[in-house]
Every structure is written in structure tokens, then in C-alpha cells.
Motif scaffolding. Structure first.
Motif, short mmCIF file in Angstrom:
data_model
loop_
_atom_site.label_atom_id
_atom_site.label_comp_id
_atom_site.label_asym_id
_atom_site.label_seq_id
_atom_site.Cartn_x
_atom_site.Cartn_y
_atom_site.Cartn_z
N TYR A 151 0.80 -1.21 0.00
CA TYR A 151 0.00 0.00 0.00
C TYR A 151 0.85 1.28 0.00
CZ TYR A 151 -4.17 -2.78 0.51
OH TYR A 151 -5.19 -3.68 0.27
N LYS A 152 2.14 1.11 -0.26
CA LYS A 152 3.01 2.28 -0.35
C LYS A 152 3.77 2.35 -1.67
CE LYS A 152 3.86 2.90 4.62
NZ LYS A 152 4.90 2.96 5.68
N LYS A 153 4.23 1.18 -2.19
CA LYS A 153 5.15 1.21 -3.33
C LYS A 153 4.75 0.30 -4.48
CE LYS A 153 8.58 0.14 -0.64
NZ LYS A 153 9.93 -0.21 -0.15
N MET A 154 3.49 -0.05 -4.61
CA MET A 154 3.10 -0.95 -5.69
C MET A 154 3.23 -0.26 -7.05
SD MET A 154 2.13 -3.86 -6.72
CE MET A 154 1.49 -4.74 -5.29
N THR A 155 3.82 -0.99 -8.00
CA THR A 155 3.93 -0.52 -9.37
C THR A 155 3.50 -1.64 -10.30
OG1 THR A 155 6.20 -1.28 -9.71
CG2 THR A 155 5.92 0.91 -8.75
N VAL A 156 3.21 -1.29 -11.55
CA VAL A 156 2.83 -2.31 -12.54
C VAL A 156 3.95 -3.30 -12.72
CG1 VAL A 156 2.25 -2.69 -14.96
CG2 VAL A 156 1.25 -0.75 -13.75
N MET A 328 -6.05 -20.79 -1.20
CA MET A 328 -5.56 -19.43 -1.12
C MET A 328 -6.66 -18.42 -0.81
SD MET A 328 -2.33 -19.51 -1.45
CE MET A 328 -2.01 -17.77 -1.66
N ASP A 329 -7.93 -18.80 -0.99
CA ASP A 329 -9.02 -17.86 -0.72
C ASP A 329 -9.18 -17.67 0.79
OD1 ASP A 329 -9.86 -20.67 -0.93
OD2 ASP A 329 -11.81 -19.91 -0.25
N ARG A 330 -9.07 -16.43 1.22
CA ARG A 330 -9.21 -16.10 2.64
C ARG A 330 -9.99 -14.81 2.79
NH1 ARG A 330 -2.94 -16.05 3.23
NH2 ARG A 330 -3.25 -15.79 1.01
N HIS A 331 -10.71 -14.69 3.88
CA HIS A 331 -11.49 -13.47 4.10
C HIS A 331 -11.75 -13.30 5.59
CE1 HIS A 331 -14.83 -16.38 4.38
NE2 HIS A 331 -14.34 -16.90 3.26
N LEU A 332 -12.30 -12.17 5.95
CA LEU A 332 -12.64 -11.90 7.35
C LEU A 332 -13.87 -12.72 7.75
CD1 LEU A 332 -12.16 -8.04 7.28
CD2 LEU A 332 -10.62 -9.68 8.35
N TYR A 369 -2.06 -8.61 17.75
CA TYR A 369 -2.09 -7.68 18.88
C TYR A 369 -1.33 -6.40 18.51
CZ TYR A 369 -1.96 -6.30 23.85
OH TYR A 369 -2.12 -5.66 25.05
N TYR A 370 -0.44 -6.52 17.53
CA TYR A 370 0.39 -5.41 17.08
C TYR A 370 -0.01 -5.05 15.64
CZ TYR A 370 2.81 -8.30 20.49
OH TYR A 370 3.09 -9.08 21.57
N PHE A 371 0.63 -4.02 15.08
CA PHE A 371 0.52 -3.80 13.64
C PHE A 371 1.94 -3.81 13.09
CE2 PHE A 371 0.87 -1.10 9.90
CZ PHE A 371 -0.01 -1.76 9.07
N ASP A 372 2.27 -4.87 12.39
CA ASP A 372 3.59 -5.02 11.80
C ASP A 372 3.47 -4.75 10.31
OD1 ASP A 372 6.04 -5.79 10.81
OD2 ASP A 372 6.24 -7.53 12.13
N GLY A 381 -5.38 -9.34 7.77
CA GLY A 381 -5.97 -9.08 9.08
C GLY A 381 -5.05 -8.31 10.00
N GLU A 382 -3.84 -8.06 9.55
CA GLU A 382 -2.85 -7.36 10.38
C GLU A 382 -3.31 -5.96 10.76
OE1 GLU A 382 0.89 -7.32 12.38
OE2 GLU A 382 -0.03 -8.96 11.26
N ARG A 383 -4.06 -5.31 9.87
CA ARG A 383 -4.45 -3.92 10.14
C ARG A 383 -5.75 -3.84 10.95
NH1 ARG A 383 -6.53 -1.58 4.27
NH2 ARG A 383 -8.20 -3.08 3.91
N ASP A 384 -6.44 -4.97 11.14
CA ASP A 384 -7.67 -4.98 11.91
C ASP A 384 -7.34 -4.87 13.41
OD1 ASP A 384 -9.94 -5.16 10.22
OD2 ASP A 384 -10.79 -6.61 11.63
N HIS A 385 -8.16 -4.13 14.15
CA HIS A 385 -7.94 -4.06 15.60
C HIS A 385 -8.13 -5.45 16.19
CE1 HIS A 385 -8.56 -3.08 19.86
NE2 HIS A 385 -7.85 -1.98 19.60
N TRP A 386 -7.28 -5.81 17.13
CA TRP A 386 -7.28 -7.18 17.64
C TRP A 386 -8.58 -7.54 18.35
CZ3 TRP A 386 -7.20 -8.50 22.95
CH2 TRP A 386 -7.02 -7.45 23.84
N ARG A 387 -9.35 -6.54 18.79
CA ARG A 387 -10.63 -6.82 19.44
C ARG A 387 -11.82 -6.75 18.47
NH1 ARG A 387 -11.25 -7.05 24.86
NH2 ARG A 387 -9.52 -6.44 26.22
#
Length: 560
Positions: A151-156, A328-332, A369-372, A381-387
């Protein structure tokens, strides 16, 4: 004549003027050298001659193949292939093939570096062509291969190069998400829906909301078809071949390449050779690949390649293609979870790897529990709040009573402290899949062990004491018996077990979270004093596990 010389002499006696004159001369000389190097590049006759020499050398090596025949050669190649995890073939032919195809065993670093430097329009026309905008549904992906996000450096070009090692198509969505696949399984959308700007460059060619900008990677087709199938072994014919391997065909002049190519085109992860017949399918309970046969049972020459074995009617030679898309299919989670489950471990005990396994086995994202930020590309799911309750379990390294009691249950990962400490040290000073330098080992290691070794024991003891419902998993046992132990973990999470997904996970269990080999130290980093302290901690943890009516630590942990 003397007067002009005198003027020049007085001019250069002025230090500032002389200094700037020399700088100007230096820059001019540098510019001339740079311009000269631009005209003398790799595209000259010398470079072409080098490539021609490689081709001639390769042809010479193939024409010089020995005339010897017999099963002894095939048996030797069989064993070599088993060790290397690659296809059959004499070492010199494998090497030539890899040189010809640019195969680097899955190392994308070189590709990404080239991508970040940029390409010109000629490169885009040279086989990497935009083919259109397509609808992408999260329930049914348009490209069903691997994916990654930045989400910072994606290019074609970064997306294309990431997919170039094993896929025919690359697609971009939301300006930052990259998907790979062998064929497109979606309907066309209007071009205006795919004009989102890429996160890493000013280009409106990175898809849109649920819309993929898809590119054909024609240059990678040969790479996708060769050198990437993994030899799985020799297996007995299943009772119901049609049910176990639903697609099959007779191939003239059968070879491993031909069978693998056919199964790859049909997006099947198994290529199974049975004489002149090629079967394609997936691992299933009726053909689980859990009962390996002696390789001598499959020694039967392929008609199209004398140095390969194609099995027979009773014993099949099995390869795993690069197609790995069933799990490979995954979702919340569709609804908020009723309980918070921790995936707890001491750092370096395999927590990231366990998250990968759980996500593939369940189809749901794991949280943290963190955001790495370095892990977000792999775990959405890393960006989702742990609660939030939208992920199946939460990664944590915490060990305080308050933090532990915040969870309703937990999967506790435990690893041999000798290995866990070294893994965490490498992560701390080299990244998730990197290595610490020799200077770090010599300078910071003693203090690290002093501080972290007691934490390894106290972390486990705290979770055993304060955890409400603890399921213990030993890292080493999980590696040895992945299927049954992962099945227990899925059941503990309260989900129905899908054996098909578990078998799929077995085929791609490593993910990208394993360090590429062990960088051997020149010495044992553990001193006698360190070992005495760690051994005592192991005994303490072993006693605590047995007190909770659990099996103690694996025998390999215990001091000898």
C-alpha cells in the motif's frame, strides 16, 4: 608571449578561482565518460556473443550425452531428483536449463530491484501486454494464483515481475493489490473502471474497486512450465483413479515436462505419470500422498525422455505443479466472533508460520495484537484491531496476566529455546526472513541471551497459569506431523475440518516465512554457562506442562 603567460599564472594563484576551475574540469570529464558508456552497452556484439556461447555450450553438452542406457542411470537420477526437490534430469542438463530460462529458484529480489528502477515503453511491448479490465469478485477471484499487497510502493512492473516466475497473467486492483494466475476467470469491465493510480508510481493502470487491470506475461510462459514442478515421490495406484484424478489423457512420447505442462494449463496441482498416460488432480482423502512407496517400483523409462521415469499402471510418479490455489481464498469472519482466541508464542517460536497454516486451513484471516507493516502484505488481518472479532485468532507475544486474561482461549506455540533464541536474534537484527551479521553475533548475542532466555520460560509459565483454555502446540511436532496437528488446531478454533484444505496446505506449507537455508556460524554461540541456564529453564517448563496433565517438552529439548 610573456604577458599572456603571466596573466594565466596570476589567474591560477587565486585559490577560489583555481578550485572551481578544477571542479569544472572534473565534472566535464565525468560527463564524457558517462556519455561514452551509454553508447557501449550490453546490447553490443560482445553481449550477443556471450549469449550465443552459452547456447553453443548447452548444445554441446546435450550432444555429448553418454550412450549408456539402463535402469541404473534412472535410479541415480531418481535419487538426485528426490534430494533436490526438482524434476528428473542429469545435473548438467538441469544447470543448462536453468541458465537458459533464467530460473532462480523463486528468488524475486532481482526482479523487484529491476522493477523499482523502471522500464521503458519498449519493455511493455516486449511480451508484457495489457489485455483489459476485468470484474474481480472476492468470492470468486479472477486470477486464482498467489497474491501480495503493497500500500506504499506498488507498481505495474513490480506486480508483473512478482508473477513472472510461475504464472501467465498478472493483475492489479485498488492500486496496491497484485494477483497472479494461469487463466482469467471473469467477465470484462469498462476501461474507465480500471483507472486507479498505482501507489508507487503515477500511472493510472492499477485497476479499481473490485476491478483488475490484467497483463499477459508472455515472456514467463516457459519459466512457468519448466523447472518449477516438485517431485513428490512414487505412489501406488488409488482404488478409484477417476475419482482421485478426474482428468487424464494419453500423451505420445511422454515426458515429465509434457505431463506437467498439461496439468498446469488445467490448473491442477498434481501431475501424475502412469506410463504413457498423464493424470491431473489435487490431493484428496482418496489420494492423499501420505503412503509413499519405494522409488524402485516406479522405475520405468519415459518414451519421450530416456533420463526420466514415468511410472506404470500400478505405481505412479507424482509431481506438484506450481498451481496452488484451492486454499488461497481467505477473508474476514462473516460475523463477529463470540470469543477471542490468542495465537501466543515466545518470539522466534514460529508464530508467523503458524498464522500462514491456520489461514490456509480455515480460509479466514488471522489478526495481531500489534501492527507489523512488514507482515501486512501477507496477512490482511494485520491492520484490523485485535478486538474487532473479525479474525479467527490473534497473534501475540505478550505474557502479562492482564493481557493473557483478555483472551477467552489460546493456542500456545512452544519451540526449543536453543532454536527460538537464534531465530528471534536473526529476526531482530536481520528481519523476518533475514540473518543477523557476524558483528551482531559477536557483540550483542551474550546480552540478548541473558535477557531473552528467562523470558522464554516465563512466557510459557504465564500462559499455563493465567490462560483460560490453553491448547499447546510444539513447533517441532507440528513440522513432523503437520496434517494431524493442524487438524487439532482447526477443531480447537471451533471450525469444521476440511481435509481437502489440509491436504492443500501440506503442498504449500512453507509459504515465504522460512529463512533460505541456515547461515552456519563459525562457532557455537552458546557458552557452557548459557547452556546450563537454558537447560534448567527447559526442566522448569517440562515440569509445568506435566503438572497441567499435558505431555512434556519433546525429547530433543531435554539436556543430554
Amino acid at each position: 608571449m610573456a604577458k599572456p603567460l603571466l596573466k594565466i599564472q596570476r589567474y591560477f594563484r587565486r585559490k577560489p578561482v583555481r578550485f572551481f576551475s578544477l571542479i569544472l574540469l572534473y565534472l566535464t570529464a565525468g560527463s564524457l565518460v558517462f556519455l561514452h558508456s551509454g553508447f557501449v552497452g550490453d546490447s553490443g556484439p560482445r553481449a550477443r556473443g556471450g549469449r550465443d556461447a552459452v547456447g553453443a555450450s548447452e548444445m554441446g553438452s546435450q550432444s555429448a550425452l553418454p550412450d549408456a542406457r539402463g535402469l541404473g542411470i534412472i535410479r541415480r537420477v531418481f535419487k538426485e531428483s528426490r534430494r533436490s526437490g526438482r524434476r528428473y534430469g542429469p545435473p548438467w542438463r538441469q544447470k543448462a536449463s536453468e541458465d537458459r530460462l533464467g530460473h532462480r529458484g523463486g528468488d524475486y529480489t532481482g526482479n523487484w530491484n529491476r522493477a523499482l528502477k523502471g522500464r521503458n515503453a519498449k519493455d511493455m511491448d516486449d511480451g508484457r501486454k495489457y489485455i483489459g479490465c476485468y470484474i474481480d469478485d472476492t468470492q470468486k477471484r479472477a486470477l486464482r494464483g498467489v497474491s501480495f499487497f503493497d500500500y506504499k510502493k506498488m507498481t505495474v512492473f513490480r506486480c508483473q515481475d512478482n508473477c513472472a516466475e510461475g504464472y501467465m497473467y498478472a493483475g492489479l486492483e485498488f492500486g496496491a493489490e497484485c494477483y497472479c494466475g494461469h487463466k482469467i476467470q471473469a467477465a470484462n469491465a469498462t476501461e474507465s473502471e480500471c483507472n486507479m493510480e498505482c501507489k508507487g508510481e503515477k500511472s493510472n493502470m492499477c485497476g479499481g474497486a473490485n476491478r483488475l487491470s490484467i497483463y499477459r506475461l508472455e515472456l514467463s510462459q516457459e519459466s512457468a512450465r519448466r523447472g518449477s514442478a516438485i517431485f513428490k515421490g512414487c505412489f501406488h495406484r488409488p482404488d478409484n483413479v477417476t475419482l482421485a484424478l478426474p482428468f487424464s489423457a494419453v500423451i505420445q512420447n511422454m515426458s515429465v515436462d509434457k505431463c506437467v505442462d498439461m496439468c498446469t494449463e488445467r490448473e491442477k496441482s498434481l501431475a501424475v505419470l502412469a506410463g504413457d498416460r498423464c493424470h491431473c488432480g489435487f490431493p484428496t482423502p482418496v489420494f492423499s500422498l501420505h503412503e509413499l512407496e519405494n522409488e524402485d517400483m516406479c522405475l520405468h523409462r519415459c518414451h519421450g525422455e530416456e533420463f526420466e521415469s514415468c511410472g506404470n499402471d500400478e505405481y505412479f510418479v507424482v509431481y506438484q505443479t506450481q498451481v496452488q490455489n484451492r486454499c488461497m481464498d481467505r477473508h474476514l469472519l462473516p460475523t463477529r466472533a463470540k470469543r477471542l482466541v490468542a495465537l501466543a508464542s515466545f518470539p522466534g517460536a514460529g508464530n508467523t508460520w503458524a498464522r500462514h497454516l491456520i489461514e490456509l486451513a480455515t480460509g479466514f484471516y488471522t489478526g495481531s495484537y500489534y501492527f507489523d507493516g512488514s507482515l501486512y502484505n501477507k496477512f490482511k488481518g494485520e491492520r484490523d484491531h485485535w478486538r474487532s472479532g473479525r479474525t479467527i485468532c490473534i497473534k501475540t507475544h505478550e505474557s502479562g496476566r492482564k493481557e493473557i486474561e483478555a483472551f477467552d482461549s489460546s493456542i500456545l506455540m512452544i519451540r526449543n529455546p536453543y532454536k527460538a533464541l537464534m531465530a528471534e536474534f536473526n529476526r531482530k537484527y536481520g528481519g523476518h526472513i533475514g540473518f543477523a551479521s557476524q558483528a551482531h553475533w559477536r557483540g550483542k548475542w551474550p546480552e540478548f541471551v541473558r535477557n531473552y532466555a528467562p523470558w522464554w520460560a516465563s512466557h510459557t509459565l504465564d500462559w499455563l497459569n493465567y490462560g483460560k483454555n490453553v491448547h499447546v502446540v510444539h513447533f517441532e511436532v507440528l513440522k513432523k506431523d503437520l496434517f494431524s496437528k493442524l487438524k487439532e488446531m482447526v477443531q480447537f478454533l471451533g471450525l469444521k475440518v476440511s481435509e481437502d484444505r489440509l491436504l492443500c496446505v501440506e503442498g504449500q506449507k512453507d509459504g515465504n516465512f522460512k529463512r533460505s537455508g541456515l547461515r552456519k556460524l563459525e562457532y557455537d554461540p552458546y557458552t557452557a554457562e548459557m547452556r546450563a541456564n537454558i537447560d534448567e529453564l527447559i526442566r522448569t517448563v517440562d515440569a509445568a506442562l506435566k503438572k497441567r496433565k499435558m505431555s512434556g517438552v519433546p525429547g530433543e529439548y531435554m539436556p543430554r
